[in-house]
Design an enzyme around this catalytic site. Structure first.
Site, PDB file in Angstrom:
ATOM      1  N   GLY A  95     107.642   3.043   8.785  1.00  0.00           N
ATOM      2  CA  GLY A  95     106.568   3.751   8.097  1.00  0.00           C
ATOM      3  C   GLY A  95     107.086   4.429   6.849  1.00  0.00           C
ATOM      4  O   GLY A  95     106.577   5.479   6.451  1.00  0.00           O
ATOM      5  N   GLY A  96     108.140   3.831   6.231  1.00  0.00           N
ATOM      6  CA  GLY A  96     108.800   4.501   5.126  1.00  0.00           C
ATOM      7  C   GLY A  96     109.372   5.819   5.606  1.00  0.00           C
ATOM      8  O   GLY A  96     109.827   5.953   6.740  1.00  0.00           O
ATOM      9  N   SER A 114     112.386  -1.169   8.767  1.00  0.00           N
ATOM     10  CA  SER A 114     111.724  -0.713   7.550  1.00  0.00           C
ATOM     11  C   SER A 114     112.238   0.687   7.190  1.00  0.00           C
ATOM     12  O   SER A 114     113.438   0.871   7.022  1.00  0.00           O
ATOM     13  CB  SER A 114     110.203  -0.741   7.729  1.00  0.00           C
ATOM     14  OG  SER A 114     109.544  -0.560   6.498  1.00  0.00           O
TER      15      SER A 114
END
Length: 547
Positions: A147-148, A233
């Site tokens: 989610g960054g 991510s």
């Protein structure tokens, strides 16, 4: 008559036994056991109670820290008695878009969980183990969500459940929530005083969680000296950042980075100055900093957004001012992999990789079927005919079996993953292993391809929980068995080699060996080097995504 009665009883017993055997079939989930005296474990702060899920001990929502707004994390308050920890805690504060993402093929596939948010109660983690209070030292795997640096949670996706990996590999699984975005990464050191440590708070939270694991995981059947951190991510970027934090040194032995390799974090002075611009946007002076507690979360985020619009800075991948880690000189003492990896992480073995079609779903036009002529026209429009011709030729050479021309327009983060692996290899310490996930999902006419996050249910060994993403076919289950076996073996030994896969060599820049995950798993050597060279030679190349 006696013979008839005995025969009847025998038939009844056979039927009953058959029914019992069927009810306990491996296809049926086992019983849930819960209650006041079930699954109780002591921690430094008090006893916690979980439950037993078909023989696996599960604990959800264990507090590992507490913190006031914009303050570093502290040890949680101690409690008397036994604390019930059977429900996931709330996620950290984040944008509403994380709670409702709308109708799309991506969201249909991933089926994001909708969770409550809370600023105070989100310092929680979850644990799965085959045994508690038994003195065994099982390897520990700590999952850091993506989610960054702005969104997500340990329960963001249904298949983040750690039970399957625990059962298959006899490892202890830990997943964790931590502060995000403005509350987690705004740099307020420029205010001085009690705010002098208000930087990289989300990363400080993760160190606090790792300290909790170190101090308490033995009671959950885990080995505090054999910890692997893993993230995808933004989670992979957090794993990378932890490798440059002295306070995290020694708290983990291995690291996995999935589609989240970074080399640098934000600039120290730019980050500090941004915090002062943020204060101006709130309409208060540094002397009025205590008023920060009077603003709503939405007001803080809005001020951050306005400050971002006014302040121009050169930040690398995912490094937006006020939203991501910064090189502060105390908590993060160097860029994680630029120019070299940190010395105190030299002996941390790494598993690094990416997916073939990472961000195609960010633009529907990229996953709509196209002819090669249409693809060439798009590339030519953005980068010129010479580059377009070379890129198409290199792509077809690297991936000759890909019969979907539009895939050429999807982006990969493989270039940075390979740079990270090369730097790790040159350091001369623990090895790095590289993978590329190429398996194409058949769902929604194959529109997602090997998209960003597609590998997650495979390494979690949770295909049954991700059928909307993977289709749930036989090939998905078979590949999940191979990938999850590699992950488990890496967590246990620092080496992903396992029987279901061919020999997987450690990565070296000269040979460039990559394990390609597909229906046929194989090791390839520099098969896409010309493509990588093209991308590296053109810094502006990103094709609607990030590389």
């Amino acid at each position: 008559m006696k013979k008839l009665i005995l025969l009847s009883l025998a038939i009844v017993m056979i039927v009953l036994c058959g029914c019992k055997q069927q009810s306990n079939s491996s296809d049926q989930p086992g019983p849930i056991e819960a209650g006041e005296n079930i699954a109780v474990v002591p921690t430094k702060y008090g006893k916690v109670r979980g439950y037993i899920d078909d023989g696996i001990f599960a604990f959800r929502g264990i507090p590992y820290a507490k913190a006031d707004r914009f303050m570093p994390p502290q040890a949680p308050d101690k409690w008397d008695g036994v604390r019930q920890c059977t429900i996931y805690g709330p996620q950290a504060m984040q944008g509403k878009a994380q709670n409702w993402k709308g109708q799309s093929d991506e969201n249909f596939g991933f089926q994001f969980n909708i969770e409550p948010m809370d600023e105070k109660e989100s310092f929680v983690l979850n644990v799965w183990s085959q045994g508690i209070n038994d003195g065994k030292k099982r390897p520990v795997w700590v999952w850091i969500h993506g989610g960054g640096f702005s969104g997500g949670s340990a329960n963001q996706l249904p298949f983040f459940d750690g039970r399957s990996l625990t059962e298959k590999g006899d490892i202890v699984v830990v997943t964790v929530n931590h502060r995000l975005n403005t509350l987690g990464y705004l740099d307020l050191r420029g205010l001085g005083g009690k705010y002098s440590e208000s930087v990289n708070l989300g990363m400080q939270d993760l160190v606090a969680a790792l300290n909790w694991v170190h101090d308490n995981i033995a009671n959950f059947g885990g080995d505090p000296n054999t910890v692997t951190i893993d993230g995808q991510s933004g989670g992979g970027a957090k794993v990378t950042t932890l490798m440059a934090m002295p306070s995290a040194a020694g708290l983990f032995k291995r690291a996995i980075v999935q589609s989240g390799s970074i080399l640098e974090v934000g600039d120290n002075e730019l980050s500090k100055n941004f915090g002062l611009e943020f204060i101006k946007e709130l309409g208060i002076t540094p002397e009025e900093a205590d008023k920060l507690n009077d603003f709503t979360y939405e007001e803080l985020v809005a001020a951050n957004r306005r400050a971002s619009a006014r302040v121009t800075a050169s930040f690398p991948f995912m490094m937006n001012p006020g939203q991501s880690p910064t090189l502060d000189g105390k908590y993060i003492v160097q860029h994680p992999f630029a120019p070299t990896p940190s010395e105190f992480s030299k002996d941390v073995a790494m598993l690094i990789g990416s997916n073939l079609n990472e961000f195609g779903y960010t633009n529907r036009q990229l996953i709509t079927p196209k002819t090669m002529e249409q693809v060439k026209a798009t590339l030519t429009e953005h980068y010129g005919a010479e580059f377009a011709n070379k890129y198409i030729e290199s792509y077809k050479k690297a991936y000759p079996d890909d019969d979907q021309p539009q895939h050429i327009l999807t982006t990969s983060v493989r270039t940075t993953a390979l740079k990270q692996a090369a730097l790790k290899s040159k350091q001369g310490g623990a090895p790095a292993y590289v993978y590329l996930f190429e398996w194409q999902s058949p769902v929604n006419d194959g529109s997602l391809g090997a998209a960003h996050g597609m590998e997650l249910p495979f390494m979690f060994n949770n295909i049954a929980m991700a059928r909307t993403l993977t289709g749930g076919g036989k090939d998905a289950y078979e590949l999940a068995d191979k990938i999850s076996s590699a992950w488990i073996n890496f967590v246990k030994t620092g080496d992903p080699n396992c029987k279901p896969l061919p020999k997987w060599p450690a990565y070296t820049p000269d040979k460039g060996g990559t394990m390609v995950f597909d229906n046929k798993c194989q090791v390839k050597y520099k098969f896409d080097q010309s493509l990588i060279n093209l991308v590296n030679a053109k810094p502006s190349f990103s094709l609607f995504g990030i590389r």
